[in-house]
Write an enzyme that holds these catalytic residues in place. Sequence first.
Site, short mmCIF file in Angstrom:
data_model
loop_
_atom_site.label_atom_id
_atom_site.label_comp_id
_atom_site.label_asym_id
_atom_site.label_seq_id
_atom_site.Cartn_x
_atom_site.Cartn_y
_atom_site.Cartn_z
CG ASP A 146 31.63 -41.90 17.93
OD1 ASP A 146 30.60 -41.69 17.27
OD2 ASP A 146 32.14 -41.04 18.66
N GLY A 172 25.03 -30.56 23.69
CA GLY A 172 25.22 -31.63 24.68
C GLY A 172 24.16 -32.72 24.62
CG ASP A 231 37.75 -37.90 17.87
OD1 ASP A 231 38.35 -37.94 16.78
OD2 ASP A 231 36.56 -37.56 17.98
NE ARG A 257 30.14 -44.57 24.38
CZ ARG A 257 30.54 -43.62 23.53
NH1 ARG A 257 30.29 -43.74 22.23
NH2 ARG A 257 31.16 -42.56 23.96
P1 AMP Z 1 31.85 -37.47 17.16
O1 AMP Z 1 31.87 -36.98 15.76
O2 AMP Z 1 30.53 -38.00 17.60
O3 AMP Z 1 32.96 -38.41 17.45
O4 AMP Z 1 32.07 -36.20 18.08
C1 AMP Z 1 33.22 -35.39 18.00
C2 AMP Z 1 33.25 -34.42 19.17
O5 AMP Z 1 32.11 -33.56 19.15
C3 AMP Z 1 33.25 -35.08 20.53
O6 AMP Z 1 34.09 -34.32 21.36
C4 AMP Z 1 31.81 -34.98 20.96
O7 AMP Z 1 31.66 -35.01 22.35
C5 AMP Z 1 31.42 -33.63 20.38
N1 AMP Z 1 29.97 -33.54 20.13
C6 AMP Z 1 29.25 -34.21 19.22
N2 AMP Z 1 27.96 -33.88 19.27
C7 AMP Z 1 27.83 -32.96 20.25
C8 AMP Z 1 26.73 -32.22 20.80
N3 AMP Z 1 25.49 -32.36 20.35
N4 AMP Z 1 27.00 -31.37 21.82
C9 AMP Z 1 28.25 -31.22 22.29
N5 AMP Z 1 29.31 -31.87 21.82
C10 AMP Z 1 29.11 -32.74 20.81
MG MG Z 2 33.32 -39.56 19.04
#
Ligand code: AMP
Ligand code: MG
Length: 508
Positions: free
Chosen positions: A258, A122, A248, A172
Amino acid sequence: MGWAFSNSYAALPGHFFSRLDPAAVAGPRLIKFNEPLGFELGLDRGRLDGPALASIFSGNSIPSGAEPIAMAYAGHQFGHFVPQLGDGRAILLGEVTDRHGVRRDVQLKGSGRTPYSRGGDGRAALGPVLREYLVSEAMHALGIATTRALAAVATGEVVFRDARLPGAILTRVAASHVRVGTFQFFAARADLDGVKTLADYVIDRHYPDVKSAERPYLELLRCVTRRHAELVAAWMHVGFIHGVMNTDNTAVSGETIDFGPCAFMDAYDPATVFSSIDARGRYRFENQPAAAQWNLARFAETLLPLIDADGGRAVEPATEVIAAYPAQFEERWLAGMRAKLGLFTQESGDAELVRAWLDVMHRNQCDYTLAFRRLCDAAAADAAAADAAAADGEAADGAAAGDAGLRDMFERPGEYLEWAANWRARVAREPKSGGERARAMRRVNPAFIPRNHRIEQAIAAAVEREDFAPFEEMLQVLSQPYVHQPRYEAYARPPQPGEKVLQTFCGT
Ligand code: AMP
Ligand code: MG
């Protein structure tokens, strides 16, 4: 803090999100607050000192009126559908109406675990927070639709990645955080009510004009498609590589969202990939327009039952909308490229002239940004030579006047000269003066982009020495990307061979 929150998303049905507060952090310290954006958002800054801002934008104190939620969504990641993603490390504090009357989301990223965190902690590390701050603000200054960065706060805690790293939280600001993946979340559960509620919400918030259309949901698809054609064309004009164009990470508002492994290209190569996780180059530079179309097709699928109660009958019109995207993209792209080459009028050979230019840059490994900027200098020198010749009562000979700086960028200058002769011949048929052309070109060809090696240097200074001066200076330079800033010429230079950054990481 004088912030009138009015939270429309938190008023949607309960299964759209989870209510929870950000997790408290040990030692919040303000790294950066975006004053102009804070003003735009109506934040009463007078009563808030650094520690107060740090407390709010770390999630340690919740401003009154905020209704913190984590949003649910799904998404195709590198082509594979994941039915449950959601804000795994982000909390939407709420929405505020800005000074232009536009509703904006205020979200903390890196604010602790949520029901959607899966295996994640998180949290966010300082490096990726600074990268997102720099690149999203640079995109805004370049005139490209994007989420913004309102604040960066150090948490005083350590996060564990491949090493122990300082933690941070980014605030953000977005037109909204609804993604194609949000629609997919409900569609995948056959929750037609959910899809409809979301579509109506998006129409109200982003595309109110479509309400009066005969088929509003088809029109919604058309509008989102058009915005993404525009957005990706704008990326291509400045050499931006998003890196994770998953559904997403595709905002239905048409904003860039993102900034994980994103990067700007230095030497022009259409096959450029930076992201360490994009092993097969799905999101390489040249593939971005097609990747966006693929994402829009996934969006269309979620809307079919709304477009026509008999979803099967919706396939044809929806397909038509998606099929129109390549031509829309091409039109936007070419219009921008004409402007970059200083062309105000349209001729049938223009696309060929543009492609020949890209080709010659590619073959000679020219820096994309610098080559375009030096072409502006060449246009200015041509204009000055023409003026001088006119003053002497001679006809300008139209030959290369002052383009040595540009010519020197090419390993084989002859290839450039051949192209430049065609460009000059084309430009000679333009009605506007050379001076006007050079000025117009400088307004669309940035001198300054957030170059990857510079970002890495700014991050290293912050992470290793708690020195934020390079980050601050870079932000300052990038706030006026089209303006000649001789003091900061070093930021315009491509990386030396030893400085080149070949790979970027999501940092998650
Ligand atoms: P992203 O690749 O940044 O678009 O993230 C893809 C998914 O992974 C999203 O649902 C994010 O909220 C989740 N996510 C990314 N990094 C973390 C993290 N450190 N802790 C929890 N969830 C994460
Ligand atoms: Mg994302």
